[in-house]
Design an enzyme around this catalytic site. Structure first.
Site, PDB file in Angstrom:
ATOM      1  N   LYS A 105       0.848  -1.183   0.000  1.00  0.00           N
ATOM      2  CA  LYS A 105       0.000   0.000   0.000  1.00  0.00           C
ATOM      3  C   LYS A 105       0.878   1.225   0.000  1.00  0.00           C
ATOM      4  O   LYS A 105       2.021   1.180   0.477  1.00  0.00           O
ATOM      5  CB  LYS A 105      -0.879   0.027   1.252  1.00  0.00           C
ATOM      6  CG  LYS A 105      -2.126   0.867   1.068  1.00  0.00           C
ATOM      7  CD  LYS A 105      -3.158   0.083   0.291  1.00  0.00           C
ATOM      8  CE  LYS A 105      -4.456   0.822   0.165  1.00  0.00           C
ATOM      9  NZ  LYS A 105      -5.521  -0.113  -0.219  1.00  0.00           N
TER      10      LYS A 105
HETATM   11  N1  GLU Z   1      -7.204  -0.078  -3.532  1.00  0.00           N
HETATM   12  C1  GLU Z   1      -7.917  -1.277  -3.814  1.00  0.00           C
HETATM   13  C2  GLU Z   1      -7.979  -2.159  -2.582  1.00  0.00           C
HETATM   14  O1  GLU Z   1      -7.854  -1.700  -1.474  1.00  0.00           O
HETATM   15  C3  GLU Z   1      -7.397  -2.009  -5.038  1.00  0.00           C
HETATM   16  C4  GLU Z   1      -5.962  -2.438  -4.972  1.00  0.00           C
HETATM   17  C5  GLU Z   1      -5.412  -2.971  -6.302  1.00  0.00           C
HETATM   18  O2  GLU Z   1      -6.161  -3.080  -7.255  1.00  0.00           O
HETATM   19  O3  GLU Z   1      -4.223  -3.237  -6.342  1.00  0.00           O
HETATM   20  O4  GLU Z   1      -8.232  -3.324  -2.672  1.00  0.00           O
END
Ligand code: GLU
Length: 415
Positions: A105
């Site tokens: 993240k």
């Molecule tokens: N931000 C989204 C999540 O929390 C998608 C993450 C992604 O597609 O890599 O799952």
């Protein structure tokens, strides 16, 4: 309101799952720490000519099962601990739907609404340059999250590609289709939430046309989920955003609410419903509550007032561990975040596969494969919860942790 550190919450859920599966203490200790955390300074020349230095992060929690994967968030409340928690949840999310990624993240402490488009572009490009050593289609693939979108992904893809010297579409997902984005990625998280609601209803013997839904957070995920559930025949009784909410016992038309929100900047004031606060929305007597905004909105101060029979977590980490226990005692059926909102990263995976193969699928193919994974994963988790007498969160986390632990065991510890 109780404010729970999301990292502590993430650790508590991990520890609980570790105990349930009698996880090897060594592997447990490895999983309790992120593999690497990068903190970066992001200096940006503002339109005024002054320089503002933002703080950003990129965290890799675990990459045992594949490249790190996870979104980038722009929000004033971003912190290292929040980013670590969200990265850990990405590890479990990818494992629970069995896609070959680890968890990551990123985030920048900023209120993007205060920036001009040019400032936002410069900030994004500088942040992308600062995390460049970590990202790449085989290493770490960012995607949108709170307050980031296709345009932000396009800037990151361009920044990375310019540095490398050629175009690399697979370095990010959730980008525009003109540069290698996938059909269906935009609404994928919402669509996944919709499939999880339908699966949950089936286990309770409820039909779509007899149920009421409230959605907390009418943003990307929440508005799409409301629209799709409405199209399936559910009655959307209430929706909200940071500025307030609206309620109509007979049901709201999410598309009309979206039109209003585009003009007014908020759902509040929509003519087809009565005003309601976010707190009131959480306590409504509905069949399904979909929290679709930020962490910790269901906590010990309101868990006992929640009257929904089913909670499907569109957001990451909306329920604190204590609230989770309080709701479990009352037999509220919770589809946990790592399963409920995995539709987004699942279609991100499809996008990355298409980019790498340079061969693109139709929207129908994407949605059909997404449905298969979401329904199959629900059944895996539900089956485990039934056999073991675990909650859905315990089952999802245990299943995910076990998959990561198994990969760790066969790979062995280097050196
Ligand atoms: N931000 C989204 C999540 O929390 C998608 C993450 C992604 O597609 O890599 O799952």
């Amino acid at each position: 309101m109780e404010t729970m550190n999301p990292w502590e919450a993430a650790l508590e859920f991990l520890d609980e799952a570790a105990e349930l599966i009698s996880l090897d203490p060594g592997i447990h200790a490895i999983l309790r720490k992120p593999k690497r955390s990068l903190e970066v300074a992001v200096p940006v020349k503002m339109d005024s000519g002054e320089i503002t230095v933002f703080s950003g992060y990129r965290v890799h929690h675990d990459v045992t099962r594949g490249p790190a994967k996870g979104g980038i968030r722009y929000h004033p409340h971003v912190s290292l601990d929040e980013t670590k928690a969200l990265a850990m949840w990405m590890t479990w999310k990818c494992a629970v739907v069995n896609i070959p990624y680890g968890g990551a993240k990123g985030g920048v402490i900023v209120d993007p609404k205060q920036l001009s488009t040019r400032e936002l572009e410069r900030m994004t490009r500088r942040y992308a340059s600062e995390i460049l050593p970590l990202i790449g289609p085989e290493k770490d693939i960012p995607a949108p999250d709170v307050n980031t979108d296709e345009q932000v992904m396009a800037w990151i893809m361009d920044t990375y590609s310019m540095n490398i010297g050629y175009s690399v579409p697979g370095v990010v997902t959730g980008k525009p289709r003109s540069i290698g984005g996938s059909h269906g990625r935009g609404g994928a998280t919402s669509r996944g939430v919709m499939y999880q609601v339908l699966s949950a209803l089936k286990t309770r013997g409820l039909g779509v046309d007899e149920i009421s839904v409230s959605v907390q957070g009418f943003g990307k995920v929440g508005s799409g989920a409301a629209r799709m559930l409405h199209d399936e025949g559910c009655r959307i009784q209430a929706v909200s955003d940071v500025m307030g909410g609206i309620y109509n016992e007979r049901g709201l038309d999410p598309e009309a609410v979206e039109v209003h929100k585009r003009e007014a900047g908020t759902v509040a004031g929509f003519a087809g419903g009565d005003p309601i606060t976010n707190e009131e929305l959480m306590e409504l007597e509905v069949d399904v509550l979909v929290p679709a905004a930020l962490e910790g909105v269901i906590n010990e101060s309101n868990a006992d007032q929640i009257n929904a029979r089913i909670i499907v977590e569109g957001a990451n980490g909306p329920t604190t561990p204590k609230a989770d226990r309080m709701l479990n005692e009352r037999d509220v059926f919770i589809v946990p975040d790592i399963l409920a909102n995995a539709g987004g990263v699942t279609v991100s995976y499809f996008e990355w596969v298409q980019d790498i193969q340079a061969y693109f699928w139709t929207g129908d193919e994407v949605n059909q494969k997404l449905r298969q994974i979401m329904e199959g994963s629900f059944l895996d988790v539900f089956g485990l919860s039934q056999t073991k007498g675990w909650t859905m969160r315990q089952a999802a986390t245990a299943l995910a942790v076990e998959r990561v632990a198994e990969a760790q065991r066969v790979r062995g510890l280097y050196p």
